[in-house]
Design an enzyme around this catalytic site. Structure first.
Site, PDB file in Angstrom:
ATOM      1  N   TYR A 125     -27.248  15.349 -25.572  1.00  0.00           N
ATOM      2  CA  TYR A 125     -26.746  16.601 -26.136  1.00  0.00           C
ATOM      3  C   TYR A 125     -25.972  16.380 -27.428  1.00  0.00           C
ATOM      4  CZ  TYR A 125     -28.654  19.440 -22.504  1.00  0.00           C
ATOM      5  OH  TYR A 125     -29.562  20.095 -21.699  1.00  0.00           O
ATOM      6  N   ARG A 133     -28.628  16.517 -29.974  1.00  0.00           N
ATOM      7  CA  ARG A 133     -29.051  17.889 -30.253  1.00  0.00           C
ATOM      8  C   ARG A 133     -27.999  18.644 -31.059  1.00  0.00           C
ATOM      9  NH1 ARG A 133     -30.975  21.108 -25.316  1.00  0.00           N
ATOM     10  NH2 ARG A 133     -31.949  22.348 -26.976  1.00  0.00           N
ATOM     11  N   HIS A 159     -28.978  31.469 -22.684  1.00  0.00           N
ATOM     12  CA  HIS A 159     -28.945  30.094 -22.182  1.00  0.00           C
ATOM     13  C   HIS A 159     -27.716  29.327 -22.646  1.00  0.00           C
ATOM     14  CE1 HIS A 159     -33.622  30.326 -21.734  1.00  0.00           C
ATOM     15  NE2 HIS A 159     -32.977  31.017 -20.825  1.00  0.00           N
ATOM     16  N   CYS A 217     -12.115  24.078 -11.835  1.00  0.00           N
ATOM     17  CA  CYS A 217     -11.509  24.331 -13.144  1.00  0.00           C
ATOM     18  C   CYS A 217     -12.400  25.283 -13.938  1.00  0.00           C
ATOM     19  CB  CYS A 217     -11.327  23.018 -13.909  1.00  0.00           C
ATOM     20  SG  CYS A 217     -10.503  23.226 -15.516  1.00  0.00           S
ATOM     21  N   CYS A 245     -11.486  17.171 -19.822  1.00  0.00           N
ATOM     22  CA  CYS A 245     -10.967  18.531 -19.830  1.00  0.00           C
ATOM     23  C   CYS A 245      -9.469  18.508 -20.140  1.00  0.00           C
ATOM     24  CB  CYS A 245     -11.208  19.196 -18.481  1.00  0.00           C
ATOM     25  SG  CYS A 245     -10.491  20.847 -18.362  1.00  0.00           S
TER      26      CYS A 245
END
Length: 321
Positions: free
Chosen positions: A78, A81, A132, A145, A199
């Protein structure tokens, strides 16, 4: 004269005239957007990633299970991308649709693309629903979370993901100069939990791309917004189906639902075989060719002539947040 002839051959005059007459009368318009919209921006398709990714099945990487097994591998895919999308520019079709949204408040675009090009063309957010998700949204992978960050355009999102994402981009080799990314046999580096984005809210979950993976539900807030538009007592005048075969549900269902609400269908696609699951009706339009050329021509009677200098300037601006 040459450019005029090229346009008239791509968009036959009689079909263009009848479409524009209907467009002028239309107040509620829906658009279903697919990968063909971004083709002229030079983006590889989801299954067409190159370099190190030629030996990987993209579908097998786009699942929660793949992320659970090897989040480092999935994040590298990713990150590739994200890098490619950030190095692409919105094309004239993205800008034309954004301008149509400004001209017609009853226009709603439903995009199956995650590349961020429609938002970067300044398409009004209230009139653009990302079915999407987006490569540039990130969220916590921990079940408990609810952290979400919108429009994170940092490339790479963490230093360890500064991998050789594009064999034509020398800058992308800086982190791993020893890798020959033109060689399909080169192994992708293994990354551990410590290398990946965490996170900031719960401090334990890994961040993950904010896209809809195979086996996941589409975002409920987006579906609710589309349902509100569809369930309005008012008719729908027109649905544009641009760069997508519209054969996969629920997207394919929107074409049938729009028809049931009175909509005429206009399709723009490079492949004349790419028609919605319900087929073509006599009153439909099919415009075969490059969306970047055809869409601005179709919409010109409402949006005017696109100023290409303005389009290029907008593409250079910082992404919208």
């Amino acid at each position: 004269m040459a450019s005029s002839a090229a346009r008239s051959s791509a968009v036959p005059h009689e079909a263009l005239e009848s479409f524009q007459q209907h467009l002028a009368r239309s107040t509620r318009i829906l658009a279903l957007l697919g990968a063909g919209l971004s083709a002229s921006s030079g983006l590889p398709t989801f299954r067409g990633a190159g370099g190190l990714w030629r030996t990987h099945d993209a579908v097998q990487l786009a699942t929660p299970e793949a992320f659970g097994r090897d989040p480092g591998l999935v994040w590298q895919f990713y990150s590739y991308r994200r890098h490619m999308a950030l190095n692409a520019k919105p094309n004239p079709a993205h800008h034309a649709l954004a301008e149509l949204a400004r001209k017609k408040e009853g226009f709603l675009a439903l995009s199956q693309n995650v590349d961020g090009l429609s938002p970067r063309a300044h398409h009004p957010a209230a009139q653009l629903k990302l079915l999407h998700g987006s490569l540039f949204d990130v969220k916590c992978s921990d079940f408990f979370c609810k952290y979400v960050e919108r429009n994170n355009y940092t490339d790479p999102i963490v230093p360890a993901l500064a991998l050789p994402t594009d064999e034509a981009d020398p800058a992308s080799r800086q982190h791993h100069r020893e890798l020959d990314i033109s060689d399909d046999s080169v192994a992708i580096p293994e990354l551990t939990y410590a290398h990946l984005p965490k996170c900031p809210a719960c401090n334990k979950g890994l961040l993950r791309p904010g896209v809809v993976w195979f086996g996941e539900q589409l975002p409920m807030d987006v579906l609710d917004s589309v349902d509100d538009f569809m369930n309005s007592p008012d008719d729908i005048d027109l649905i544009l189906v641009i760069g997508t075969s519209a054969k996969v549900y629920p997207a394919a269902g929107y074409v049938d639902m729009a028809r049931a609400k009175g909509a005429r269908v206009a399709i723009v696609n490079m492949d004349k075989n790419h028609v919605p699951a319900g087929g073509l009706y006599d009153q439909d339009w099919f415009f075969e060719g490059d969306a970047a050329q055809i869409v601005p021509e179709l919409l010109k009677s409402v949006i005017g002539e696109l100023n290409m200098d303005d389009v290029d300037d907008a593409a250079k601006e910082a992404p919208v947040t």
